[in-house]
Design an enzyme around this catalytic site. Structure first.
Site, PDB file in Angstrom:
ATOM      1  N   TRP A 155     -21.592  28.890  43.934  1.00 15.01           N
ATOM      2  CA  TRP A 155     -22.660  29.751  44.443  1.00 15.01           C
ATOM      3  C   TRP A 155     -22.092  30.822  45.371  1.00 15.01           C
ATOM      4  O   TRP A 155     -22.573  31.959  45.386  1.00 15.01           O
ATOM      5  CB  TRP A 155     -23.693  28.909  45.196  1.00 15.01           C
ATOM      6  CG  TRP A 155     -24.786  29.712  45.831  1.00 15.01           C
ATOM      7  CD1 TRP A 155     -25.960  30.115  45.254  1.00 15.01           C
ATOM      8  CD2 TRP A 155     -24.836  30.204  47.177  1.00 15.01           C
ATOM      9  NE1 TRP A 155     -26.732  30.830  46.151  1.00 15.01           N
ATOM     10  CE2 TRP A 155     -26.052  30.897  47.339  1.00 15.01           C
ATOM     11  CE3 TRP A 155     -23.958  30.127  48.262  1.00 15.01           C
ATOM     12  CZ2 TRP A 155     -26.418  31.513  48.543  1.00 15.01           C
ATOM     13  CZ3 TRP A 155     -24.320  30.738  49.458  1.00 15.01           C
ATOM     14  CH2 TRP A 155     -25.529  31.415  49.591  1.00 15.01           C
ATOM     15  N   HIS A 156     -21.062  30.478  46.121  1.00 13.87           N
ATOM     16  CA  HIS A 156     -20.511  31.432  47.086  1.00 13.87           C
ATOM     17  C   HIS A 156     -19.771  32.580  46.413  1.00 13.87           C
ATOM     18  O   HIS A 156     -19.673  33.669  46.997  1.00 13.87           O
ATOM     19  CB  HIS A 156     -19.575  30.715  48.062  1.00 13.87           C
ATOM     20  CG  HIS A 156     -20.298  30.038  49.185  1.00 13.87           C
ATOM     21  ND1 HIS A 156     -20.781  28.752  49.081  1.00 13.87           N
ATOM     22  CD2 HIS A 156     -20.624  30.464  50.427  1.00 13.87           C
ATOM     23  CE1 HIS A 156     -21.371  28.420  50.215  1.00 13.87           C
ATOM     24  NE2 HIS A 156     -21.294  29.437  51.042  1.00 13.87           N
ATOM     25  N   GLY A 157     -19.229  32.368  45.245  1.00 14.29           N
ATOM     26  CA  GLY A 157     -18.532  33.468  44.615  1.00 14.29           C
ATOM     27  C   GLY A 157     -17.943  33.099  43.269  1.00 14.29           C
ATOM     28  O   GLY A 157     -17.677  31.932  42.979  1.00 14.29           O
TER      29      GLY A 157
END
Length: 478
Positions: free
Chosen positions: A326-328
């Site tokens: 989700w972060h990247g």
């Protein structure tokens, strides 16, 4: 538009607050919704149309997702509709955020066999990860019957696009704010008086500490691998650990303070995470709104801790794999998520997720937890996995050569002082948490801190902003 830009601080924010203060109470949601779309459009441009399209789909689906206890036949139709809407939301996120990463992997694999495959290059819409999660929370909470669907598009637009949390959170689950949307504010000046110190605290964290540490961190992480040493690696890792905390918790403080000034109580997002004595506790204190979202909409639906140890460990691992992704769209984030998932599973399996009973044990476990978190942040910040492993390898081999060059270039006297001040967060007790204390407490220490932040701190932060020594929030890229 950034919270630490002159345009926001001296024009946009005062204009919105004055409008909310002087215009009829019933206009609040409309002012916030319109202002939020203007706020988003100044930074996202044409991507505002993408946000609006997602809002239209989810708003239209809301009423049809409400449960009807008198008609069991619509249950299957509701389920299909829910899956369709969630699929739509996730497809938007997958295309715009992960298409480039996916095509890069296909292209790499194709090259192994002498083939060629085009790599997609798509700009990342600001805040797409956050408004996607808000939309999913909205439709799932309605489907579960936790809150009714919104029939007023202005209220819905206020929830999804509310500018304090639109670009980087906190992630506000629908059932947390649904009851606040129709309320008419009766104490608007009190809300502004309570919210502004919290906003000022966040501004100081970001402009004074996080942005001052950024050049030092960038210098360390731009050191060529062959020149990396023990000292440079640790200075960069500790510096980034502090920079990220003060940057992201500063944003959260500003968002919560802005929300309060507008009459909304947004959820807390940080609670002294570096005071944790276990990694499990760390995730109860770091980015808490994200942890709660994954708990409610992924971990519990997967079965949570029901069904035995093996399924619990599987569910934890899945959640943190998704948390990293989700972060990247990069392997560094995936490895970071898997790393934390493994730590949590090990703690759960060995019974070390509980707080130690003795003071000495708590001190030792707190130091160990902090070290494990710092190593994890190297993956989070490094440009690629090779660089991350090189840096971690140097962190494990004591060698104090090579530090002087970085000190001469990046660690000025001012940054050294701020680094030492920031290091205090490693040693503070877990309670009380500064943000909520500053916002609501009426004790003398809280009043003293409030005066200090609003006089000395916010003035200095405003000077830094005016001179252009600010940078975008780190979580804007997620």
């Amino acid at each position: 538009m950034s919270f630490v830009s002159p345009l926001f601080l001296w024009y946009f924010m005062p204009a919105v607050l004055v409008a909310v203060l002087v215009l009829p109470r019933s206009w609040r949601n409309g002012i916030v919704a319109v202002g939020s779309l203007i706020f988003y459009a100044t930074g996202a441009g044409a991507f505002t149309l993408l946000l609006l399209a997602c809002m239209v789909v989810n708003f239209a689906a809301g009423p049809a997702l409400e449960p009807d206890p008198w008609n069991a036949r619509i249950q299957q139709r509701r389920r299909y509709l829910l899956l369709g809407v969630i699929g739509f939301d996730l497809s938007i996120l997958l295309v715009w955020k992960y298409a480039g990463f996916a095509t890069e992997q296909i292209a790499w694999f194709a090259q192994l066999f002498g083939g060629d495959f085009p790599v997609a290059e798509l700009a990342l819409p600001i805040g797409i990860s956050f408004f996607t999660f808000h939309h999913i929370s909205y439709v799932v909470d309605i489907y579960r019957g936790e809150r009714p669907a919104l029939r007023n598009p202005v209220s819905f637009g206020t929830y999804i696009s509310m500018f304090p949390q639109l670009a980087a959170g906190p992630i506000v689950r629908y059932h947390e704010i649904a009851d606040q949307l129709p309320q008419q504010r009766s104490h608007r000046l009190d809300d502004i008086a309570a919210g502004f110190p919290r906003f000022a605290l966040g501004l100081c964290k970001k402009a004074v500490i996080a942005d001052s540490l950024a050049p030092m961190v960038d210098a360390c992480f731009s050191t060529p691998p062959e020149d990396m040493t023990f000292a440079i690696a640790w200075l960069g890792a500790i510096g980034y650990t502090l920079q990220l905390y003060f940057d992201f918790s500063g944003y959260s403080d500003m968002a919560i303070g802005l929300g309060r000034m507008l009459g909304f109580r947004l959820p807390e997002n940080f609670a002294r995470p570096y005071s944790s004595v276990t990694v499990t506790e760390f995730w109860r204190r770091w980015h808490m709104s994200l942890s709660r979202w994954f708990r409610d909409y992924v971990y519990i639906p997967l079965g949570g801790n029901r069904g035995g140890a093996a399924k619990t460990y599987r569910n934890l691992w899945i959640v943190f794999l998704l948390t990293g992704f989700w972060h990247g769209a990069a392997w560094t984030y995936v490895v970071w998520g898997v790393y934390h998932g493994v730590l949590l599973v090990v703690e759960r399996a060995t019974g070390r997720d509980a707080t130690p009973s003795t003071s000495a044990a708590r001190v030792g476990r707190r130091a160990l937890t902090l070290a494990l978190v710092i190593f994890g942040w190297v993956f989070f910040r490094a440009p690629d996995l090779g660089y991350a492993f090189t840096m971690i390898g140097d962190m494990l081999v004591p060698d104090f050569t090579g530090l002087s060059e970085v000190v001469e270039v990046a660690l000025t006297n001012q940054r050294l002082v701020l680094l030492l001040v920031a290091l205090a967060v490693f040693f503070l007790p877990a309670h009380p948490v500064t943000g909520p204390l500053l916002e609501s407490a009426r004790t003398k220490p809280a009043a003293t801190l409030r005066v200090a932040v609003m006089t000395v701190g916010v003035v200095y932060a405003a000077i830094l902003v005016a001179t252009g020594t600010f940078s975008p929030f780190l979580y804007y890229q997620f």
